[in-house]
Design a protein around this motif. Structure first.
Motif, PDB file in Angstrom:
ATOM      1  N   ALA A 173       0.830  -1.210   0.000  1.00 17.52           N
ATOM      2  CA  ALA A 173       0.000   0.000   0.000  1.00 17.52           C
ATOM      3  C   ALA A 173       0.858   1.252   0.000  1.00 17.52           C
ATOM      4  CB  ALA A 173      -0.935  -0.010   1.208  1.00 17.52           C
ATOM      5  N   ALA A 174       1.911   1.245   0.789  1.00 13.97           N
ATOM      6  CA  ALA A 174       2.790   2.412   0.838  1.00 13.97           C
ATOM      7  C   ALA A 174       3.449   2.656  -0.514  1.00 13.97           C
ATOM      8  CB  ALA A 174       3.852   2.218   1.924  1.00 13.97           C
ATOM      9  N   ARG A 175       3.821   1.572  -1.191  1.00 16.26           N
ATOM     10  CA  ARG A 175       4.420   1.730  -2.517  1.00 16.26           C
ATOM     11  C   ARG A 175       3.379   2.212  -3.534  1.00 16.26           C
ATOM     12  NH1 ARG A 175       9.207   3.051  -1.300  1.00 16.26           N
ATOM     13  NH2 ARG A 175      10.589   1.380  -0.563  1.00 16.26           N
ATOM     14  N   LEU A 176       2.150   1.679  -3.438  1.00 15.98           N
ATOM     15  CA  LEU A 176       1.082   2.166  -4.315  1.00 15.98           C
ATOM     16  C   LEU A 176       0.821   3.652  -4.114  1.00 15.98           C
ATOM     17  CD1 LEU A 176      -1.572  -0.721  -4.085  1.00 15.98           C
ATOM     18  CD2 LEU A 176      -0.345   0.019  -6.148  1.00 15.98           C
ATOM     19  N   ALA A 177       0.955   4.103  -2.876  1.00 14.68           N
ATOM     20  CA  ALA A 177       0.700   5.514  -2.547  1.00 14.68           C
ATOM     21  C   ALA A 177       1.880   6.412  -2.903  1.00 14.68           C
ATOM     22  CB  ALA A 177       0.386   5.647  -1.060  1.00 14.68           C
ATOM     23  N   GLY A 178       2.990   5.815  -3.298  1.00 13.74           N
ATOM     24  CA  GLY A 178       4.152   6.609  -3.675  1.00 13.74           C
ATOM     25  C   GLY A 178       4.946   7.145  -2.503  1.00 13.74           C
ATOM     26  N   THR A 179       4.833   6.516  -1.344  1.00  9.22           N
ATOM     27  CA  THR A 179       5.580   6.972  -0.168  1.00  9.22           C
ATOM     28  C   THR A 179       7.075   6.774  -0.403  1.00  9.22           C
ATOM     29  OG1 THR A 179       3.743   6.312   1.253  1.00  9.22           O
ATOM     30  CG2 THR A 179       5.861   6.707   2.323  1.00  9.22           C
ATOM     31  N   PRO A 180       7.883   7.811  -0.173  1.00  6.84           N
ATOM     32  CA  PRO A 180       9.314   7.699  -0.514  1.00  6.84           C
ATOM     33  C   PRO A 180      10.127   6.757   0.365  1.00  6.84           C
ATOM     34  CG  PRO A 180       8.832   9.827   0.515  1.00  6.84           C
ATOM     35  CD  PRO A 180       7.516   9.186   0.227  1.00  6.84           C
ATOM     36  N   VAL A 181       9.760   6.637   1.661  1.00  6.01           N
ATOM     37  CA  VAL A 181      10.517   5.783   2.580  1.00  6.01           C
ATOM     38  C   VAL A 181       9.552   4.847   3.290  1.00  6.01           C
ATOM     39  CG1 VAL A 181      11.918   5.709   4.683  1.00  6.01           C
ATOM     40  CG2 VAL A 181      12.391   7.435   2.925  1.00  6.01           C
ATOM     41  N   VAL A 182       9.834   3.549   3.233  1.00  2.00           N
ATOM     42  CA  VAL A 182       9.006   2.539   3.891  1.00  2.00           C
ATOM     43  C   VAL A 182       9.896   1.747   4.850  1.00  2.00           C
ATOM     44  CG1 VAL A 182       7.436   0.585   3.617  1.00  2.00           C
ATOM     45  CG2 VAL A 182       7.524   2.390   1.860  1.00  2.00           C
ATOM     46  N   VAL A 183       9.524   1.758   6.124  1.00  2.00           N
ATOM     47  CA  VAL A 183      10.307   1.095   7.166  1.00  2.00           C
ATOM     48  C   VAL A 183       9.437   0.020   7.801  1.00  2.00           C
ATOM     49  CG1 VAL A 183      11.555   1.399   9.355  1.00  2.00           C
ATOM     50  CG2 VAL A 183      11.631   3.194   7.597  1.00  2.00           C
ATOM     51  N   SER A 184      10.044  -1.121   8.125  1.00  2.00           N
ATOM     52  CA  SER A 184       9.320  -2.196   8.796  1.00  2.00           C
ATOM     53  C   SER A 184      10.071  -2.576  10.069  1.00  2.00           C
ATOM     54  CB  SER A 184       9.227  -3.424   7.877  1.00  2.00           C
ATOM     55  OG  SER A 184       8.663  -4.529   8.556  1.00  2.00           O
ATOM     56  N   THR A 185       9.365  -2.616  11.188  1.00  2.00           N
ATOM     57  CA  THR A 185       9.975  -3.098  12.425  1.00  2.00           C
ATOM     58  C   THR A 185       9.600  -4.556  12.635  1.00  2.00           C
ATOM     59  OG1 THR A 185      10.134  -0.981  13.598  1.00  2.00           O
ATOM     60  CG2 THR A 185       9.934  -2.941  14.952  1.00  2.00           C
ATOM     61  N   GLU A 186      10.616  -5.389  12.900  1.00  2.00           N
ATOM     62  CA  GLU A 186      10.386  -6.787  13.210  1.00  2.00           C
ATOM     63  C   GLU A 186      10.364  -6.959  14.727  1.00  2.00           C
ATOM     64  OE1 GLU A 186       9.069  -9.937  13.509  1.00  2.00           O
ATOM     65  OE2 GLU A 186       9.309  -9.382  11.391  1.00  2.00           O
ATOM     66  N   HIS A 187       9.166  -7.252  15.248  1.00  2.00           N
ATOM     67  CA  HIS A 187       8.953  -7.404  16.685  1.00  2.00           C
ATOM     68  C   HIS A 187       8.961  -8.859  17.138  1.00  2.00           C
ATOM     69  CE1 HIS A 187       7.470  -3.212  17.392  1.00  2.00           C
ATOM     70  NE2 HIS A 187       7.018  -3.316  16.157  1.00  2.00           N
ATOM     71  N   SER A 188       8.597  -9.790  16.263  1.00  2.00           N
ATOM     72  CA  SER A 188       8.180 -11.116  16.745  1.00  2.00           C
ATOM     73  C   SER A 188       8.747 -12.283  15.967  1.00  2.00           C
ATOM     74  CB  SER A 188       6.642 -11.189  16.735  1.00  2.00           C
ATOM     75  OG  SER A 188       6.089 -10.170  17.537  1.00  2.00           O
ATOM     76  N   LEU A 189       9.925 -12.156  15.412  1.00  2.00           N
ATOM     77  CA  LEU A 189      10.557 -13.283  14.728  1.00  2.00           C
ATOM     78  C   LEU A 189      11.302 -14.131  15.750  1.00  2.00           C
ATOM     79  CD1 LEU A 189      11.273 -14.778  12.128  1.00  2.00           C
ATOM     80  CD2 LEU A 189      13.229 -13.231  11.865  1.00  2.00           C
ATOM     81  N   MET A 190      10.772 -15.320  16.014  1.00  2.00           N
ATOM     82  CA  MET A 190      11.383 -16.245  16.969  1.00  2.00           C
ATOM     83  C   MET A 190      12.249 -17.263  16.230  1.00  2.00           C
ATOM     84  SD  MET A 190       9.838 -14.864  19.516  1.00  2.00           S
ATOM     85  CE  MET A 190       8.305 -14.134  20.116  1.00  2.00           C
ATOM     86  N   ASP A 191      12.878 -18.163  16.988  1.00  2.00           N
ATOM     87  CA  ASP A 191      13.700 -19.186  16.360  1.00  2.00           C
ATOM     88  C   ASP A 191      12.879 -20.116  15.467  1.00  2.00           C
ATOM     89  OD1 ASP A 191      16.210 -18.442  17.330  1.00  2.00           O
ATOM     90  OD2 ASP A 191      15.878 -19.481  19.231  1.00  2.00           O
ATOM     91  N   ASP A 192      11.652 -20.435  15.896  1.00  2.00           N
ATOM     92  CA  ASP A 192      10.840 -21.416  15.164  1.00  2.00           C
ATOM     93  C   ASP A 192       9.511 -20.866  14.659  1.00  2.00           C
ATOM     94  OD1 ASP A 192      12.698 -23.565  15.667  1.00  2.00           O
ATOM     95  OD2 ASP A 192      11.980 -23.558  17.731  1.00  2.00           O
ATOM     96  N   THR A 193       9.122 -19.682  15.099  1.00  2.00           N
ATOM     97  CA  THR A 193       7.833 -19.126  14.718  1.00  2.00           C
ATOM     98  C   THR A 193       7.961 -17.634  14.465  1.00  2.00           C
ATOM     99  OG1 THR A 193       7.204 -18.632  17.018  1.00  2.00           O
ATOM    100  CG2 THR A 193       6.594 -20.811  16.147  1.00  2.00           C
TER     101      THR A 193
END
Length: 379
Positions: A99-119
């Motif tokens: 959606a951000a790319r469709l809207a033409g937003t210049p900077v898109v950042v993603s925070t990873e909160h919940s990447l575990m070893d197995d899930t």
């Protein structure tokens, strides 16, 4: 750029949870002009943010309408015209990054909160989920990891190290400080005597938190007159209540559900336990230490990444069998409960994880990326 940046945060919902509360903390302290969009639902966190004057927009997308999310969200983002879109949690990554790319937003950042070893957010690692995640990641400008441990896991998933910035979660140490008046208020609310030892647990009621181990570990202690208080919601709530009944301790367990006064609940507690063996940061454990509680835990990257020993925290071995883990946890809690005290908060903890510094780090990430003018992924 002399004016504050316009930053829109996108998250799945604003009901309760560590990522949601972390977003609230960061937005409240940001020097930028911020707005937050929740794709599915509001709730206690959304209400709290609005009370403090934050701009919150709940789209309420559900059922078949979820498939229209990228287009609905892109339209909303065009109206906001942000310099940065910052997404949090897997569903928000799935819908929010395109959606951000469709809207033409210049900077898109993603925070990873919940990447575990197995899930990841309770979902088992699969080849197709990893492929999807990698594809979405390549559409972003930058991924923020909430701990060094999370960064290492992202790299094992194939995310390039030079596309990751580590920005530790922030903790409101002042807001979490022990409050004696809150202690007695919450105890009266829960019908707990002043001299009763209270064992506390805070977290989502799902498999990764291993609250069944906590209940089994505490059952012998509860038979001896102690009380277990659990704050949180999740899919395993009914099963955990049933387990308490089977062990004959349901009358000594208080299931609080979602709470917006976690600091008060911690003040009413005497020892905090966490049996989770798969954490990205260990927010509940750090918050317990911030309240001055003795804490018994299995994994907490935030503490383990410090070079300073935390005397109030007792770390248990990695999970083995359910019965052995419960016995080890029970013995540790019983040992701590025999010499209860409130501990001072270590200076090293405050210096590394203070809320103001955490918000400034995220603001700096946004400012650098906007200044660089790098809006597209490099893959």
């Amino acid at each position: 750029m002399s004016r504050p940046l316009r930053v829109v945060h996108v998250i799945t919902s604003l009901t309760t949870g560590g990522a949601e509360r972390q977003l609230e903390l960061l937005v409240a302290r940001s020097a930028n002009e911020t707005a937050t969009i929740a794709l599915y639902a509001g709730g206690p966190v959304a209400d709290s943010m609005r009370r403090s004057g934050q701009r919150v927009d709940v789209l309420g997308l559900s059922g078949w309408r979820r498939f229209a999310t990228p287009f609905v969200l892109a339209s909303r983002l065009r109206a906001y015209r942000p310099d940065v879109v910052h997404v949090h949690l897997l569903s928000a990554q799935l819908w929010g990054i395109p959606a951000a790319r469709l809207a033409g937003t210049p900077v898109v950042v993603s925070t990873e909160h919940s990447l575990m070893d197995d899930t990841i957010e309770g979902r088992p690692h699969t080849w197709w989920l990893r492929l999807l995640y990698r594809g979405l990641e390549r559409m972003t400008t930058r991924t923020v990891a909430v701990s060094e441990t999370t960064s290492e896991r992202l790299q094992r998933w194939g995310v390039d190290a030079d596309r990751i910035t580590v920005s530790d979660n922030g903790i409101d140490f002042d807001g979490l400080a022990f409050d004696n008046a809150a202690r007695w208020r919450v105890r009266r609310e829960l019908d707990i005597n002043d001299d009763t030892v209270v064992v506390g647990a805070v977290g989502r009621l799902d498999k990764v938190k291993r609250l069944d181990t906590v209940v089994r570990a505490c059952a012998p202690l509860l038979h001896a007159g102690r009380v277990l208080v659990v704050a949180g919601t999740g899919p395993l709530g009914p099963q955990l209540r049933q387990l308490g009944e089977e062990l004959g301790v349901s009358g000594s367990i208080r299931w609080l559900g979602a709470r917006d006064d976690v600091s008060d609940v911690l003040s009413a507690t005497d020892v905090l336990v966490s049996a989770s063996g798969d954490e990205t940061f260990g927010m509940a454990v750090v918050e317990g230490v911030a309240n001055g509680l003795p804490v018994v835990y299995v994994q907490c990257p935030a503490l383990e990444e410090l070079s300073t020993e935390i005397p109030s925290a007792t770390r248990l071995p990695a999970p083995t069998t359910s019965s052995a883990d419960a016995e080890a946890l029970r013995a540790a809690v019983e040992s701590v409960a025999s010499r209860l005290r409130r501990w001072p908060v270590p200076t090293a903890l405050v210096e590394r994880y203070g809320a103001d510094a955490a918000a400034a780090r995220v603001d700096d990430v946004h400012a650098v990326l906007v200044a660089e003018g790098s809006g597209r992924g490099t893959g």
